[in-house]
Design an enzyme around this catalytic site. Sequence first.
Site, PDB file in Angstrom:
ATOM      1  N   ASP A  81      14.257  22.222  53.294  1.00 27.84           N
ATOM      2  CA  ASP A  81      14.123  23.110  52.534  1.00 27.84           C
ATOM      3  C   ASP A  81      14.539  24.008  51.810  1.00 27.84           C
ATOM      4  O   ASP A  81      16.143  23.247  51.689  1.00 27.84           O
ATOM      5  CB  ASP A  81      13.820  24.731  53.231  1.00 27.84           C
ATOM      6  N   HIS A 178      12.751  36.209  50.185  1.00 29.88           N
ATOM      7  CA  HIS A 178      13.725  35.847  51.219  1.00 29.88           C
ATOM      8  C   HIS A 178      14.154  36.835  52.473  1.00 29.88           C
ATOM      9  O   HIS A 178      14.624  37.523  51.244  1.00 29.88           O
ATOM     10  CB  HIS A 178      14.645  34.638  51.310  1.00 29.88           C
ATOM     11  N   GLY A 179      14.379  37.119  53.193  1.00 26.70           N
ATOM     12  CA  GLY A 179      15.304  37.694  53.854  1.00 26.70           C
ATOM     13  C   GLY A 179      14.363  38.798  54.574  1.00 26.70           C
ATOM     14  O   GLY A 179      13.483  38.930  54.957  1.00 26.70           O
TER      15      GLY A 179
END
Length: 305
Positions: A81, A178-179
């Site tokens: 990834d 993200h996140g």
Amino acid sequence: MFVANKDLLLPARQKAYGVGAFNINNLETLLAVTEAATEEKSPAIVAVTPSAIKYGGLAYLTRIVKTAAETVSVPMSLHLDHGENFEIASKCIAAGFTSVMIDGSFLKFEENITLTKQVVSLAHPKGVSVEAELGRLAGVEESTVEEKEAVLTDPNNAKEFVEQTGVDALAVAIGTSHGAYKFKAEPKLDFERLKLIREKVNIPLVLHGASSVPQWIIEKATKYGAELAGAKGIPEEHIKKAISLGIAKINIDTDLRLAFTATVREVLTNSPKEFDPRKILGPAKDAMKEVVRGKMRLFGSAGKA
Ligand code: G3H
Ligand code: 13P
Ligand code: ZN
């Protein structure tokens, strides 16, 4: 059964369901994914980032995932990834990964094409699938991407990129990040853009930053001392819609981290005398497994293996 991403994503694309790519960096998370896939009879992608490799070691992580994939009867792949350069992609291919992402989204369009093509020519003769990214998500990419630097994927560029590179799957930027802090206001994805990309690009599309940040997990973590105010993810309905519009691979990391952390906090608070790691990490593994099972049902991959 150890397979490449392509073997999982082409049927998903044809039958309009999604396959989850779950980030792992330790045995507990891998067991959570493996057990969930077995119980849900679902295909699964096990994803490993360069920083997970730094943490767990390439040889260790490769071996445990291969062992898991060869042990279960459902199809599983081992995917790099956010590989940020040719070197890491080629190391992972040599180690036995069945799929790699080459993330040149931080490069200029032409440079991203050149890098992606290099990886495709190394990977394809070995039967390894390649994912690339066009556009830039906010949050953790190769390095942290500020919100203002995030760029949504241009559908015409996507068409040209796929034609020129021969990639097997394309990660698109349509407003996810993200996140655990994806939106300050209401969650919003650019579905019109996704439709346009789908019309021009015929390979499986990938949604990064797809965690839903379930509020019950945030509440549990908070109850046991976590500080996660403002955490917000992608509503499950948005994920379903994205799948119906052509997303075939859905990346999940944050929701597993949250489930793990909330449960470790709970066990340590409720059982202050406990010091056997298995009694602390076991329940955390079970919590992640339940999250993964829920994702497999939501994505429609449950029962497809
Ligand atoms: O995009 C992937 C992640 O959620 C960030 O993972 O902390 O292992 O680099 P990492
Ligand atoms: P989340 O942070 O939303 O889980 O996204 C993970 C991801 O995209 C991994 O590549
Ligand atoms: Zn990602």
